[in-house]
Design a protein around this motif. Structure first.
Motif, PDB file in Angstrom:
ATOM      1  N   ASP A 181       0.830  -1.214   0.000  1.00  0.00           N
ATOM      2  CA  ASP A 181       0.000   0.000   0.000  1.00  0.00           C
ATOM      3  C   ASP A 181       0.859   1.257   0.000  1.00  0.00           C
ATOM      4  N   GLY A 184       2.569   1.730  -3.492  1.00  0.00           N
ATOM      5  CA  GLY A 184       1.672   2.021  -4.604  1.00  0.00           C
ATOM      6  C   GLY A 184       1.819   1.066  -5.760  1.00  0.00           C
ATOM      7  N   CYS A 185       2.611  -0.007  -5.586  1.00  0.00           N
ATOM      8  CA  CYS A 185       2.828  -0.989  -6.646  1.00  0.00           C
ATOM      9  C   CYS A 185       2.586  -2.393  -6.088  1.00  0.00           C
ATOM     10  N   LYS A 264       0.165  -0.114 -17.641  1.00  0.00           N
ATOM     11  CA  LYS A 264      -0.100  -0.392 -16.227  1.00  0.00           C
ATOM     12  C   LYS A 264       1.102  -0.974 -15.493  1.00  0.00           C
ATOM     13  N   SER A 266       4.740  -0.366 -13.814  1.00  0.00           N
ATOM     14  CA  SER A 266       5.455   0.775 -13.251  1.00  0.00           C
ATOM     15  C   SER A 266       6.766   1.029 -13.993  1.00  0.00           C
ATOM     16  N   TYR A 293       2.936  -3.949 -11.026  1.00  0.00           N
ATOM     17  CA  TYR A 293       1.729  -3.267 -11.484  1.00  0.00           C
ATOM     18  C   TYR A 293       1.630  -1.910 -10.796  1.00  0.00           C
ATOM     19  N   ASP A 294       1.346  -0.878 -11.580  1.00  0.00           N
ATOM     20  CA  ASP A 294       1.277   0.490 -11.055  1.00  0.00           C
ATOM     21  C   ASP A 294      -0.097   0.729 -10.427  1.00  0.00           C
ATOM     22  N   GLY A 295      -0.249   0.287  -9.194  1.00  0.00           N
ATOM     23  CA  GLY A 295      -1.506   0.407  -8.479  1.00  0.00           C
ATOM     24  C   GLY A 295      -1.642  -0.737  -7.499  1.00  0.00           C
ATOM     25  N   ASP A 297      -5.143  -1.792  -6.637  1.00  0.00           N
ATOM     26  CA  ASP A 297      -6.518  -2.278  -6.706  1.00  0.00           C
ATOM     27  C   ASP A 297      -6.541  -3.696  -7.256  1.00  0.00           C
ATOM     28  N   TYR A 301      -5.288  -5.059 -11.053  1.00  0.00           N
ATOM     29  CA  TYR A 301      -4.126  -5.952 -11.032  1.00  0.00           C
ATOM     30  C   TYR A 301      -4.420  -7.256 -11.772  1.00  0.00           C
TER      31      TYR A 301
END
Length: 344
Positions: A181, A184-185, A264, A266, A293-295, A297, A301
């Protein structure tokens, strides 16, 4: 307060020699004691509610400490309550509890272990409400909802509640996804098993066919210009004696370029993509893919992972490679282009 006022005014309404004076005084004292205990308990509840609205509560939960204070308050309230009823000094009752120390430790064992574990969890910032944790032993995989004195409640993805003893989070291992978290990845770490029988050197025809792929067009054209077959005294040089490139090597380069262009994935240098090979075994050679993965969620993902590997599965025939797959009834198919590993 009425209980204090009652004790002050009682001698004016009842004489101290009256039979009901002692009983009335005891009632006012007990009422005052219960009232004070209730006020302290309500104050602790208000403090906890206000604290949980702050940002610090996400990192340092104090539910366990509040419960410890409540236990101490209720314990001394009970001692004073009994002392007033028996008209005995409270210290006399406390001294008598020394012989019951072993029993008290046995009764409050879980509370004491939870208190010590709670201090370690908070001091080391191992867990906090809102964290996603996994602990297979207790069937927990979800979001931490409450960190109490003796238990931690986790809401699983299927909306069930898993209850974990607080002490177990210190003595046993568990996975906390908080770092994901914060970064962010989310990491993608998978492998594709390749049939080793399909790995080979690329000839000029294969390189020319691969030069149409936009992601590796420049790379392949450089290979064509560098590694064209040359004849030496009218004889072709043996391929194994020259610096050559394999279809598997070009496929790895394609994967790297594909991940670099995927929106998507990173582009942060700290979370770069890595494509390598695993040690060959009876199931072939594996291409290991590590990317971020850039995120965070889950839906995005899983969609990104599916899109990436769907594309790789579909493009691999272009490189004249084939996946490893256990023999099935498809081995009887009339399609002779499929390659399978013989298990006999």
């Amino acid at each position: 307060m009425p209980w204090i006022l009652g004790q002050v005014c009682l001698p004016y309404f009842l004489g101290e020699d009256s039979k009901i004076f002692s009983f009335s005084l005891m009632v006012f004292q007990l009422g005052l004691l219960i009232q004070v205990a209730w006020i302290i308990n309500a104050s602790l509840t208000v403090i906890l509610d206000i604290y949980q609205e702050s940002k610090m509560s996400k990192e340092i939960p104090i539910n366990g400490f509040i419960q410890i204070i409540r236990l101490v308050v209720f314990f001394f309230t009970a001692i004073l309550f009994i002392a007033i009823l028996l008209d005995k000094p409270p210290l006399l009752l406390l001294s008598g509890l020394g012989a019951l120390t072993a029993v008290i430790l046995l009764v409050f064992k879980d509370a004491l272990l939870g208190f010590v574990a709670g201090i370690q969890l908070i001091g080391n910032k191992m867990i906090a409400p809102g964290d996603r944790i996994e602990m297979q032993r207790y069937g927990a995989d979800g979001i931490v909802k409450e960190v109490a004195l003796t238990t931690v409640k986790v809401k699983n993805w299927d909306n069930t509640i898993a209850t974990i003893p607080t002490a177990s989070l210190v003595s046993d291992s568990f996975r906390n996804w908080r770092g994901m978290d914060y970064s962010g990845c989310r990491m993608i770490n998978r492998s594709i098993l390749i049939n080793m029988r399909t790995v080979k050197f690329c000839d000029i025809e294969m390189l020319e066919s691969l030069s149409d792929l936009n992601l590796i067009k420049d790379y392949v054209k450089n290979l064509i210009s560098e590694f064209k077959f040359k004849e030496d005294d009218g004889k072709k040089v043996r391929p194994s004696n020259k610096r050559r490139v394999t279809n598997l090597g070009i496929f790895r380069r394609y994967i790297i370029n594909y991940l670099a262009h995927y929106e998507k994935i990173s582009n942060n240098p700290e979370y770069g993509s890595i494509v390598g090979e695993t040690e060959p075994n009876e199931k072939g050679v594996g291409i290991s893919i590590l990317a971020y993965y850039d995120g965070i969620d889950p839906l995005g993902y899983n969609n990104a992972v599916a899109n990436i590997f769907d594309h790789l599965f579909a493009i691999i025939p272009e490189f004249e490679l084939d996946f490893y797959q256990l023999p099935s009834d498809t081995t009887n198919s009339s399609d002779k282009n499929l390659s399978y590993v013989n298990q006999d």
